[in-house]
Design a protein around this motif. Structure first.
Motif, PDB file in Angstrom:
ATOM      1  N   ASP A 388       0.829  -1.205   0.000  1.00  0.00           N
ATOM      2  CA  ASP A 388       0.000   0.000   0.000  1.00  0.00           C
ATOM      3  C   ASP A 388       0.870   1.264   0.000  1.00  0.00           C
ATOM      4  OD1 ASP A 388      -2.298  -1.500  -0.011  1.00  0.00           O
ATOM      5  OD2 ASP A 388      -2.754  -1.210   2.112  1.00  0.00           O
ATOM      6  N   GLY A 389       1.996   1.214   0.705  1.00  0.00           N
ATOM      7  CA  GLY A 389       2.903   2.358   0.736  1.00  0.00           C
ATOM      8  C   GLY A 389       3.514   2.640  -0.628  1.00  0.00           C
ATOM      9  N   ILE A 390       3.918   1.579  -1.307  1.00  0.00           N
ATOM     10  CA  ILE A 390       4.485   1.746  -2.653  1.00  0.00           C
ATOM     11  C   ILE A 390       3.442   2.308  -3.612  1.00  0.00           C
ATOM     12  CG2 ILE A 390       5.485   0.544  -4.635  1.00  0.00           C
ATOM     13  CD1 ILE A 390       6.602  -1.528  -2.642  1.00  0.00           C
ATOM     14  N   LYS A 391       2.251   1.729  -3.573  1.00  0.00           N
ATOM     15  CA  LYS A 391       1.173   2.209  -4.454  1.00  0.00           C
ATOM     16  C   LYS A 391       0.851   3.677  -4.189  1.00  0.00           C
ATOM     17  CE  LYS A 391      -1.232  -2.243  -5.052  1.00  0.00           C
ATOM     18  NZ  LYS A 391      -2.473  -2.994  -4.750  1.00  0.00           N
ATOM     19  N   ALA A 392       0.796   4.039  -2.906  1.00  0.00           N
ATOM     20  CA  ALA A 392       0.452   5.420  -2.557  1.00  0.00           C
ATOM     21  C   ALA A 392       1.477   6.397  -3.122  1.00  0.00           C
ATOM     22  CB  ALA A 392       0.362   5.571  -1.038  1.00  0.00           C
ATOM     23  N   HIS A 393       2.756   6.039  -3.051  1.00  0.00           N
ATOM     24  CA  HIS A 393       3.769   6.959  -3.581  1.00  0.00           C
ATOM     25  C   HIS A 393       3.694   7.053  -5.096  1.00  0.00           C
ATOM     26  CE1 HIS A 393       7.940   8.452  -4.576  1.00  0.00           C
ATOM     27  NE2 HIS A 393       7.433   9.399  -3.812  1.00  0.00           N
ATOM     28  N   MET A 394       3.474   5.937  -5.745  1.00  0.00           N
ATOM     29  CA  MET A 394       3.362   5.990  -7.209  1.00  0.00           C
ATOM     30  C   MET A 394       2.161   6.831  -7.626  1.00  0.00           C
ATOM     31  SD  MET A 394       4.579   2.265  -8.594  1.00  0.00           S
ATOM     32  CE  MET A 394       6.229   1.657  -8.256  1.00  0.00           C
ATOM     33  N   ASP A 395       1.061   6.703  -6.903  1.00  0.00           N
ATOM     34  CA  ASP A 395      -0.117   7.517  -7.216  1.00  0.00           C
ATOM     35  C   ASP A 395       0.122   8.987  -6.876  1.00  0.00           C
ATOM     36  OD1 ASP A 395      -1.414   5.229  -8.046  1.00  0.00           O
ATOM     37  OD2 ASP A 395      -2.564   4.972  -6.195  1.00  0.00           O
ATOM     38  N   GLN A 396       0.951   9.242  -5.880  1.00  0.00           N
ATOM     39  CA  GLN A 396       1.275  10.616  -5.460  1.00  0.00           C
ATOM     40  C   GLN A 396       2.022  11.376  -6.550  1.00  0.00           C
ATOM     41  OE1 GLN A 396       3.374  10.792  -1.612  1.00  0.00           O
ATOM     42  NE2 GLN A 396       4.693  12.385  -2.472  1.00  0.00           N
ATOM     43  N   MET A 397       2.725  10.665  -7.425  1.00  0.00           N
ATOM     44  CA  MET A 397       3.553  11.324  -8.431  1.00  0.00           C
ATOM     45  C   MET A 397       2.743  12.256  -9.328  1.00  0.00           C
ATOM     46  SD  MET A 397       6.514  10.275  -7.667  1.00  0.00           S
ATOM     47  CE  MET A 397       7.328  11.102  -9.017  1.00  0.00           C
ATOM     48  N   ALA A 398       1.474  11.949  -9.549  1.00  0.00           N
ATOM     49  CA  ALA A 398       0.640  12.795 -10.412  1.00  0.00           C
ATOM     50  C   ALA A 398       0.406  14.170  -9.813  1.00  0.00           C
ATOM     51  CB  ALA A 398      -0.702  12.110 -10.668  1.00  0.00           C
ATOM     52  N   THR A 399       0.589  14.310  -8.485  1.00  0.00           N
ATOM     53  CA  THR A 399       0.384  15.606  -7.840  1.00  0.00           C
ATOM     54  C   THR A 399       1.439  16.611  -8.285  1.00  0.00           C
ATOM     55  OG1 THR A 399      -0.452  14.393  -5.925  1.00  0.00           O
ATOM     56  CG2 THR A 399      -0.012  16.729  -5.608  1.00  0.00           C
ATOM     57  N   TYR A 400       2.622  16.128  -8.631  1.00  0.00           N
ATOM     58  CA  TYR A 400       3.678  17.026  -9.100  1.00  0.00           C
ATOM     59  C   TYR A 400       3.355  17.572 -10.487  1.00  0.00           C
ATOM     60  CZ  TYR A 400       6.588  15.196  -5.304  1.00  0.00           C
ATOM     61  OH  TYR A 400       7.090  14.847  -4.073  1.00  0.00           O
ATOM     62  N   ASP A 401       2.945  16.678 -11.367  1.00  0.00           N
ATOM     63  CA  ASP A 401       2.653  17.082 -12.747  1.00  0.00           C
ATOM     64  C   ASP A 401       1.944  15.914 -13.427  1.00  0.00           C
ATOM     65  OD1 ASP A 401       3.688  19.293 -14.914  1.00  0.00           O
ATOM     66  OD2 ASP A 401       3.514  17.306 -15.829  1.00  0.00           O
ATOM     67  N   VAL A 402       1.028  16.219 -14.306  1.00  0.00           N
ATOM     68  CA  VAL A 402       0.305  15.167 -15.008  1.00  0.00           C
ATOM     69  C   VAL A 402       1.267  14.270 -15.777  1.00  0.00           C
ATOM     70  CG1 VAL A 402      -0.107  16.596 -17.063  1.00  0.00           C
ATOM     71  CG2 VAL A 402      -1.659  14.684 -16.524  1.00  0.00           C
ATOM     72  N   ASN A 403       2.388  14.817 -16.222  1.00  0.00           N
ATOM     73  CA  ASN A 403       3.357  14.036 -16.987  1.00  0.00           C
ATOM     74  C   ASN A 403       4.305  13.224 -16.102  1.00  0.00           C
ATOM     75  OD1 ASN A 403       2.553  14.873 -19.652  1.00  0.00           O
ATOM     76  ND2 ASN A 403       3.398  16.884 -19.154  1.00  0.00           N
ATOM     77  N   SER A 404       4.126  13.323 -14.786  1.00  0.00           N
ATOM     78  CA  SER A 404       4.879  12.474 -13.864  1.00  0.00           C
ATOM     79  C   SER A 404       4.013  11.353 -13.308  1.00  0.00           C
ATOM     80  CB  SER A 404       5.440  13.311 -12.699  1.00  0.00           C
ATOM     81  OG  SER A 404       6.573  14.042 -13.107  1.00  0.00           O
ATOM     82  N   ALA A 405       2.788  11.255 -13.750  1.00  0.00           N
ATOM     83  CA  ALA A 405       1.877  10.222 -13.258  1.00  0.00           C
ATOM     84  C   ALA A 405       2.386   8.824 -13.635  1.00  0.00           C
ATOM     85  CB  ALA A 405       0.484  10.440 -13.818  1.00  0.00           C
ATOM     86  N   VAL A 406       2.238   7.886 -12.713  1.00  0.00           N
ATOM     87  CA  VAL A 406       2.581   6.491 -12.969  1.00  0.00           C
ATOM     88  C   VAL A 406       1.303   5.742 -13.321  1.00  0.00           C
ATOM     89  CG1 VAL A 406       3.477   4.360 -11.939  1.00  0.00           C
ATOM     90  CG2 VAL A 406       4.570   6.554 -11.412  1.00  0.00           C
ATOM     91  N   ALA A 407       1.313   5.060 -14.431  1.00  0.00           N
ATOM     92  CA  ALA A 407       0.127   4.326 -14.876  1.00  0.00           C
ATOM     93  C   ALA A 407      -0.203   3.213 -13.892  1.00  0.00           C
ATOM     94  CB  ALA A 407       0.367   3.750 -16.266  1.00  0.00           C
ATOM     95  N   ALA A 408      -1.489   2.981 -13.682  1.00  0.00           N
ATOM     96  CA  ALA A 408      -1.930   1.965 -12.724  1.00  0.00           C
ATOM     97  C   ALA A 408      -1.383   0.588 -13.080  1.00  0.00           C
ATOM     98  CB  ALA A 408      -3.459   1.938 -12.683  1.00  0.00           C
ATOM     99  N   GLY A 409      -1.323   0.266 -14.365  1.00  0.00           N
ATOM    100  CA  GLY A 409      -0.807  -1.033 -14.784  1.00  0.00           C
ATOM    101  C   GLY A 409       0.660  -1.206 -14.432  1.00  0.00           C
ATOM    102  N   ALA A 410       1.452  -0.150 -14.678  1.00  0.00           N
ATOM    103  CA  ALA A 410       2.881  -0.210 -14.350  1.00  0.00           C
ATOM    104  C   ALA A 410       3.085  -0.304 -12.846  1.00  0.00           C
ATOM    105  CB  ALA A 410       3.577   1.025 -14.910  1.00  0.00           C
ATOM    106  N   ARG A 411       2.246   0.416 -12.099  1.00  0.00           N
ATOM    107  CA  ARG A 411       2.297   0.366 -10.633  1.00  0.00           C
ATOM    108  C   ARG A 411       2.046  -1.047 -10.129  1.00  0.00           C
ATOM    109  NH1 ARG A 411      -2.943   2.676  -8.349  1.00  0.00           N
ATOM    110  NH2 ARG A 411      -3.538   0.597  -9.081  1.00  0.00           N
ATOM    111  N   ASP A 412       0.984  -1.660 -10.601  1.00  0.00           N
ATOM    112  CA  ASP A 412       0.596  -2.978 -10.112  1.00  0.00           C
ATOM    113  C   ASP A 412       1.603  -4.055 -10.523  1.00  0.00           C
ATOM    114  OD1 ASP A 412      -1.597  -1.739  -9.015  1.00  0.00           O
ATOM    115  OD2 ASP A 412      -2.984  -2.355 -10.598  1.00  0.00           O
TER     116      ASP A 412
END
Length: 512
Positions: A388-412
């Motif tokens: 859950d901690g790893i997922k939360a940080h990857m999802d947090q990346m979109a807050t910096y910029d839309v182009n820093s977002a991590v895709a859900a598939g790559a995250r999982d």
């Protein structure tokens, strides 16, 4: 007749003068200049001034081998194992004591006996505890009891408190203030952190309590366990919707983003250990964070057209190279120059408007993973908190910029490929905490010292004859600013006598 005229003229002039004076009395009142400031705005000033200054880039992030500069002068610090207190350590001390601590203290004093502002009073106590935790983790013994009392008590030379006595007080403040927050009381909607949302402030307070408890894991395991259990029972930040972070805009720039988009744009690079960790595990966050200007031979060559965010092409700068030795190293690495190494992308993750995260769901979940592994909490599993901690940080990346977002598939895919193993739990958990604390230099530095992870190789620069950092070791704290040594001499010398030499290698109390 002449006398009557003179007397009449005198009386008329007198009445006229007094009439003018009466009018001028009203005119001299400034009806737009405030005589008092709503204390919620003082708290807001404390919050926005707590964004980590460039010192965190030069020292904290360099010590934990995330971002470094091969250049000396005002940029000399962690990469050279060099004590440069005049230009790098003083800003954190000055900004926090002259702004953050002072404003928090003023709010606390002005609302303590005002029942209608009870929530604001306790919010300020929570944020003050956070601020003191940052300072004592960086320096060790610091002014605590006397801090912020310059105006109210005319105390300009504060005594220092031992860190061992500060931590129990921080824990008590967080415990009492968080519990006292009341959703039925006045909602301070002008608050810039959470808009007065009491539920979120409570989670923030208990998350800080969890952090404080975990900090004592080696110094006082029994106190650590009871504190962690109390924090967990209170309810901590588990989702990104509750993250505590500072928003920045065109009027209030993010300090590190301002530096990396200004005069130092071409001077800081992602460190090799950080890039290699992400690259070797196929971590999608590398593409979200990094950019490499392929073939650049100068700062002018770092153009959008030359930039690539492809993870496979990212190359981190080795530790301990100066602007002389980095030239040969870049050639050996097959690069055009050191300007060709990977950087944190200043057009995405370190923009002038990028947020600064103080406490995040990623960090809290990872601390819970360690707490569950240690048996300090009974609910959930360490493996689940870890993922859950790893997922939360990857999802947090979109807050910096839309182009820093991590895709859900790559995250999982990454989470599935990197489960919590047996026998490596503390290493894995705290390595992920290191990644999740990228750009939060003080927290990454503190948790690295506390946990001993990730397993980094000490920076070789200047060793084995470095008087500040002995061979094979790391920087363990920051030194006191010159202003304290020259002005508050008696009190700072007493702290040094108690804590140990004012050196980068001296450990703070909880660093066992």
């Amino acid at each position: 007749m002449k006398k009557i005229f003179v007397y009449s003229l005198f009386i008329g002039l007198t009445v006229f003068v007094f009439s003018c004076d009466k009018g001028l009395e009203d005119l001299n009142k400034n009806k737009v200049n405030p005589t008092a400031v709503d204390p919620v705005f003082l708290l807001n000033n404390a919050v926005i001034n707590s964004s980590y200054p460039v010192k965190a880039l030069v020292f904290d992030m360099g010590i934990v081998q995330q971002m470094i500069s091969p250049n000396g002068g005002v940029l000399a610090g962690a990469n050279f194992n060099q004590d440069s207190r005049d230009v790098t350590t003083a800003p954190m001390w000055a900004v926090y004591y002259q702004n953050v601590i002072k404003y928090n203290y003023d709010v606390i004093v002005n609302t303590k006996n005002v029942p209608a502002r009870s929530n604001l009073y306790n919010m300020a106590r929570i944020f003050q505890a956070f601020s003191f935790m940052v300072l004592t983790d960086e320096y060790g013994d610091i002014p605590y009891t006397d801090a912020g009392t310059g105006y109210s008590n005319q105390l300009f030379l504060p005594k220092y408190d031992a860190q061992q006595s500060i931590y129990p007080k921080i824990i008590q403040e967080l415990t009492d203030a968080t519990a006292a927050l009341n959703a039925g009381g006045t909602i301070e909607s002008s608050d810039v952190l959470y808009s007065g949302d009491i539920a979120k402030w409570k989670k923030f307070g208990y998350s800080l309590l969890l952090r404080a408890g975990m900090r004592l894991s080696k110094a006082d395991a029994a106190k650590a366990q009871t504190t962690v259990a109390a924090a967990f029972a209170g309810g901590v930040i588990l989702t990104n919707a509750d993250n505590a972070y500072i928003r920045h805009d065109a009027n209030y720039n993010q300090p590190i983003g301002g530096t990396l988009n200004g005069s130092e744009a071409a001077n800081f690079y992602l460190a090799k250990p950080f890039v290699d960790q992400l690259k070797n595990t196929n971590d999608p966050r590398l593409s979200a964070i990094a950019i490499r200007y392929v073939g650049a031979t100068s700062g002018n060559g770092q153009t959008v057209g030359a930039g690539t965010t492809n993870a496979a092409q990212q190359i981190g700068m080795p530790m301990g190279k100066d602007n002389g030795t980095i030239v040969a190293q870049a050639t050996a690495d097959g690069l055009a120059s050191f300007y060709d190494y990977s950087q944190a992308d200043r057009r995405r993750i370190v923009k002038t408007t990028s947020p600064v995260f103080l406490v995040s769901a990623a960090q809290t979940n990872l601390l819970l993973a360690e707490a569950r592994f240690r048996g300090w909490i009974a609910a959930g599993t360490a493996a689940q908190y870890f993922s859950d901690g790893i997922k939360a940080h990857m999802d947090q990346m979109a807050t910096y910029d839309v182009n820093s977002a991590v895709a859900a598939g790559a995250r999982d895919t990454y989470v599935a490929a990197n489960p919590l193993g047996v026998g490596t739990e503390l290493n894995q958990i705290n390595t992920q905490y290191w990644i999740a604390s990228f750009l939060n230099g003080p927290e990454a530095f503190a948790n690295f010292r506390r946990s001993g992870f990730p397993l980094l190789t000490p920076n070789p620069y200047g060793q084995p004859n470095n008087p500040d950092v002995p061979n094979g070791t790391f920087i363990r704290r920051l030194t006191y600013p010159t202003s304290e040594l020259s002005v508050n001499t008696t009190n700072v010398n007493a702290a040094i006598a108690s804590q140990g030499p004012d050196k980068l290698s001296t450990k703070v109390w909880w660093d066992k």
